[in-house]
Design an enzyme around this catalytic site. Structure first.
Site, PDB file in Angstrom:
ATOM      1  CE  LYS A 206      -3.354   2.820   0.370  1.00 57.62           C
ATOM      2  NZ  LYS A 206      -4.217   3.005   1.526  1.00 57.62           N
ATOM      3  CB  CYS A 261      -4.120   8.142   0.450  1.00 55.20           C
ATOM      4  SG  CYS A 261      -5.713   7.547   0.914  1.00 55.20           S
TER       5      CYS A 261
HETATM    6  N1  SAJ Z   1      -3.260  14.967  -7.777  1.00 62.92           N
HETATM    7  C1  SAJ Z   1      -2.423  15.714  -8.599  1.00 62.92           C
HETATM    8  N2  SAJ Z   1      -2.058  15.193  -9.800  1.00 62.92           N
HETATM    9  C2  SAJ Z   1      -2.477  13.949 -10.203  1.00 62.92           C
HETATM   10  C3  SAJ Z   1      -3.313  13.203  -9.338  1.00 62.92           C
HETATM   11  C4  SAJ Z   1      -3.700  13.731  -8.125  1.00 62.92           C
HETATM   12  O1  SAJ Z   1      -2.025  16.830  -8.277  1.00 62.92           O
HETATM   13  O2  SAJ Z   1      -2.121  13.529 -11.301  1.00 62.92           O
HETATM   14  C5  SAJ Z   1      -3.628  15.524  -6.465  1.00 62.92           C
HETATM   15  C6  SAJ Z   1      -5.121  15.628  -6.255  1.00 62.92           C
HETATM   16  O3  SAJ Z   1      -5.577  16.902  -6.666  1.00 62.92           O
HETATM   17  C7  SAJ Z   1      -5.248  15.451  -4.744  1.00 62.92           C
HETATM   18  C8  SAJ Z   1      -4.100  14.507  -4.398  1.00 62.92           C
HETATM   19  O4  SAJ Z   1      -3.177  14.588  -5.480  1.00 62.92           O
HETATM   20  O5  SAJ Z   1      -5.047  16.675  -4.072  1.00 62.92           O
HETATM   21  C9  SAJ Z   1      -4.536  13.053  -4.197  1.00 62.92           C
HETATM   22  O6  SAJ Z   1      -5.299  12.716  -5.306  1.00 62.92           O
HETATM   23  P1  SAJ Z   1      -5.733  11.157  -5.578  1.00 62.92           P
HETATM   24  O7  SAJ Z   1      -6.417  11.125  -6.891  1.00 62.92           O
HETATM   25  O8  SAJ Z   1      -4.573  10.279  -5.382  1.00 62.92           O
HETATM   26  O9  SAJ Z   1      -6.874  10.943  -4.507  1.00 62.92           O
HETATM   27  P2  SAJ Z   1      -6.883  10.160  -3.132  1.00 62.92           P
HETATM   28  O10 SAJ Z   1      -6.044  10.779  -2.097  1.00 62.92           O
HETATM   29  O11 SAJ Z   1      -8.331   9.952  -2.828  1.00 62.92           O
HETATM   30  O12 SAJ Z   1      -6.188   8.790  -3.497  1.00 62.92           O
HETATM   31  C10 SAJ Z   1      -6.937   7.616  -3.546  1.00 62.92           C
HETATM   32  C11 SAJ Z   1      -5.954   6.628  -3.044  1.00 62.92           C
HETATM   33  N3  SAJ Z   1      -6.541   5.393  -2.663  1.00 62.92           N
HETATM   34  C12 SAJ Z   1      -5.996   4.778  -1.575  1.00 62.92           C
HETATM   35  O13 SAJ Z   1      -5.073   5.234  -0.948  1.00 62.92           O
HETATM   36  C13 SAJ Z   1      -6.592   3.528  -1.176  1.00 62.92           C
HETATM   37  C14 SAJ Z   1      -4.888   6.361  -4.090  1.00 62.92           C
HETATM   38  O14 SAJ Z   1      -4.172   5.168  -3.793  1.00 62.92           O
HETATM   39  C15 SAJ Z   1      -5.460   6.167  -5.444  1.00 62.92           C
HETATM   40  O15 SAJ Z   1      -4.379   6.041  -6.383  1.00 62.92           O
HETATM   41  C16 SAJ Z   1      -6.262   7.375  -5.824  1.00 62.92           C
HETATM   42  O16 SAJ Z   1      -7.353   7.408  -4.883  1.00 62.92           O
HETATM   43  C17 SAJ Z   1      -6.754   7.283  -7.245  1.00 62.92           C
HETATM   44  O17 SAJ Z   1      -6.160   6.494  -8.025  1.00 62.92           O
HETATM   45  O18 SAJ Z   1      -7.647   8.027  -7.607  1.00 62.92           O
END
Ligand code: SAJ
Length: 420
Positions: A206, A261
Site C-alpha cells: 500500500k 493517503c
Molecule cells: N493529484 C495531482 N495530480 C495527479 C493526481 C492527483 O495533483 O495527477 C492531487 C489531487 O488533486 C489530490 C491529491 O493529489 O489533491 C490526491 O489525489 P488522488 O487522486 O490520489 O486521490 P486520493 O487521495 O483519494 O487517493 C486515492 C488513493 N486510494 C488509496 O489510498 C486507497 C490512491 O491510492 C489512489 O491512487 C487514488 O485514490 C486514485 O487512483 O484516484
C-alpha cells in the site's frame, strides 16, 4: 460465509466496508468514538457526503448496528480495524488510533477470532505494535486467533471503482491466517484477492503504490515549473506522451497534493526506512516538491499583481474534485499564504458550504478581482471566459489546468496555469 463482523472506525474506509458486509449477509456492528457518526449510521444516514454511501446506508437501515461501545468486539468472528493513521506535526506517523483500537480489541477478544488491520501503516506495524497489544489478552497469535493486514483501497468519489470491485492483497502471520482472511474478502468482493507471503509485504504494497503516485505527481509538478519558464504547455505534452501505448502513465501538475493517503503514506515509508538505516532521498524530494506547489501557485499570481490589499477569490477547498473532504487540502495552504501576503480572500466550494465565504460562485465573482482555482470540481466547468469578463476578473490562476486558456486569454484576461 455468514458470521458477525465488528468494524472499528466508520470513516471513508469503515463505512463502505460495513455496507458491503451487511449487503453480503453478515451481521455487522460498527464501532466509532463519535456519537454523531453512530447516530447517523443507525438512522440510515451517511456522515460522509457521497451519493453511493448515502443510498447504501438508506437501504441498509437497521442492518448495520452502530455503537460507541467496544463491548461488541467480543461476539464478532471478524474484527476489522479501520481507524485513521495520520501524521504528527513533524511528519512522523501517528499510530495512536491503531494502538487504542488494538487495546480495545485485546480487552474483548475471544478465541478463534480473526483480527484484520486495514489502516495504512508502515511495514512491521502489525507485528511490532498491534500483535503485542492483542497478546495482552493472554491469547496467542496463530494458535488462538488470526492476525493479518489487508490495506484499504478506497478512491472517494470514484463511481467506477468501488470498494466491491477493487482487487485487494492480504498478508497474515501464518499461511492459514492469510487463507482465512483472503477467503473472507472473497466472500464480500467481486474482485481478485491476492494472498501475499507475509504481513510486511502487504503493508509495503500500500505505501509503495501511494508513494508511486506521489513521486509521479511531483515529477509532473517539476516538469510544469520548467515548462512555465520555457513557455511550453505541459497538458499538450502529456497528451502527446500519452499516445505511447506502453511505459508512460499520465499524472498531472497542480496546486498541490492533498487527501488522507498520497501526502501521508510516503512519510510512513520514510520513517520506517530511517529506523532500519535507509534514507529515502527521492521520496523526501517528491514530498518537498508537492508541498511547495501552494507557494508556487500563489507566486504565479504575485508575478502579475501586488497581493497587498488585493481581492482574491479561491475556487475549491476540497483536496480533490467532487468530494467534500478538506484533509491536507492545498487550498488551506494557499489561503494562508495569500492572507500572510496581505490579500483579502473570498473562498467558495460547492461541496463545503460551511467553510465558504459566499453561497455561490457567481457571488464570489462579483466580489473579487483575481481568481485562483484550486479544486477541479465538475461544477466549475461553467466558469467561462464570458462569465469572467462579465465580472471583470483581471487574472486567473488555473491550479488544475481545467479552464479554457485560449478563450480566457482572447477575452483579454491574464491566464496562468500550472505548466500551461
Ligand atoms: N493529484 C495531482 N495530480 C495527479 C493526481 C492527483 O495533483 O495527477 C492531487 C489531487 O488533486 C489530490 C491529491 O493529489 O489533491 C490526491 O489525489 P488522488 O487522486 O490520489 O486521490 P486520493 O487521495 O483519494 O487517493 C486515492 C488513493 N486510494 C488509496 O489510498 C486507497 C490512491 O491510492 C489512489 O491512487 C487514488 O485514490 C486514485 O487512483 O484516484
Amino acid at each position: 460465509m455468514g458470521g458477525k463482523i465488528a468494524i472499528i472506525g466508520l470513516g471513508y474506509v469503515g463505512l463502505p466496508l460495513a455496507c458491503l458486509c451487511a449487503k453480503k449477509g453478515y451481521d455487522v456492528v460498527g464501532i466509532d468514538k463519535k456519537q454523531e457518526i453512530v447516530d447517523k449510521t443507525n438512522q440510515g444516514l451517511s456522515h460522509i457526503k457521497d451519493d453511493f454511501l448515502e443510498k447504501e446506508l438508506k437501504e441498509l437501515k437497521g442492518k448495520i448496528r452502530a455503537t460507541t461501545s467496544d463491548e461488541d468486539i467480543r461476539g464478532a468472528d471478524f474484527v476489522l480495524i479501520c481507524v485513521p493513521t495520520p501524521l504528527n506535526d513533524d511528519h512522523t506517523p501517528d499510530l495512536s488510533y491503531v494502538e487504542k483500537a488494538s487495546e480495545a480489541v485485546a480487552k474483548h477478544m475471544k478465541k478463534g477470532q480473526v483480527v484484520i488491520l486495514e489502516s495504512t501503516i508502515y511495514p512491521g506495524t502489525t507485528e511490532e505494535i498491534v500483535k503485542p497489544i492483542l497478546e495482552k489478552s493472554g491469547l496467542k497469535t496463530g494458535d488462538d486467533f488470526y492476525l493479518g493486514h489487508c490495506p484499504e483501497r478506497v478512491d472517494p468519489g470514484n463511481k467506477k471503482y468501488t470498494i466491491e470491485n477493487i482487487p485487494r492483497v492480504v498478508g497474515a502471520i501464518s499461511k492459514q491466517g492469510t487463507k482465512r482472511i483472503a477467503d473472507f474478502y472473497r466472500s464480500i468482493l467481486k474482485a481478485d484477492v491476492m494472498e501475499l507471503n507475509s504481513i510486511k509485504t502487504a503493508e509495503a504494497t500500500k505505501v509503495m503504490e501511494n508513494s508511486f503516485r506521489d513521486v509521479n505527481i511531483a515529477f509532473m509538478n517539476e516538469m510544469a515549473k520548467s515548462f512555465d519558464k520555457a513557455g511550453i504547455d505541459i497538458i499538450e505534452v502529456i497528451k502527446g506522451a500519452s499516445t505511447k501505448p506502453f511505459a508512460f502513465m499520465p499524472h498531472y501538475p497542480g496546486a498541490g497534493v492533498g487527501g488522507h493517503c498520497i501526502p501521508i503514506d510516503p512519510y510512513y515509508l520514510i520513517q520506517k526506512a530511517k529506523e532500519v538505516g535507509f534514507n529515502h532521498e527521492f521520496l523526501k524530494l517528491a514530498r518537498d516538491i508537492n508541498n511547495n506547489m501552494p507557494d508556487y501557485t500563489v507566486g504565479l499570481l504575485e508575478k502579475e499583481i501586488s497581493l497587498k490589499g488585493a481581492k482574491v477569490g479561491v475556487l475549491g477547498l476540497a483536496y480533490k474534485k467532487d468530494v467534500d473532504d478538506l484533509r491536507e487540502s492545498p487550498a488551506l495552504d494557499i489561503i494562508k499564504i495569500l492572507k500572510e501576503k496581505g490579500a483579502g480572500v473570498t473562498a467558495f466550494d460547492p461541496y463545503i458550504s460551511g467553510k465558504s465565504n459566499v453561497k455561490t460562485m457567481e457571488e464570489l465573482l462579483k466580489t473579487v478581482d483575481y481568481l485562483i482555482l484550486v479544486t477541479d470540481h465538475s461544477k466549475f466547468k461553467s466558469l467561462t471566459a464570458e462569465l469572467l469578463k462579465k465580472n471583470n476578473i483581471k487574472v486567473v490562476i488555473d491550479g488544475r489546468n481545467m479552464l479554457d486558456k485560449e478563450a480566457i486569454k482572447k477575452a483579454g484576461i491574464i491566464y496562468k496555469g500550472i505548466g500551461r
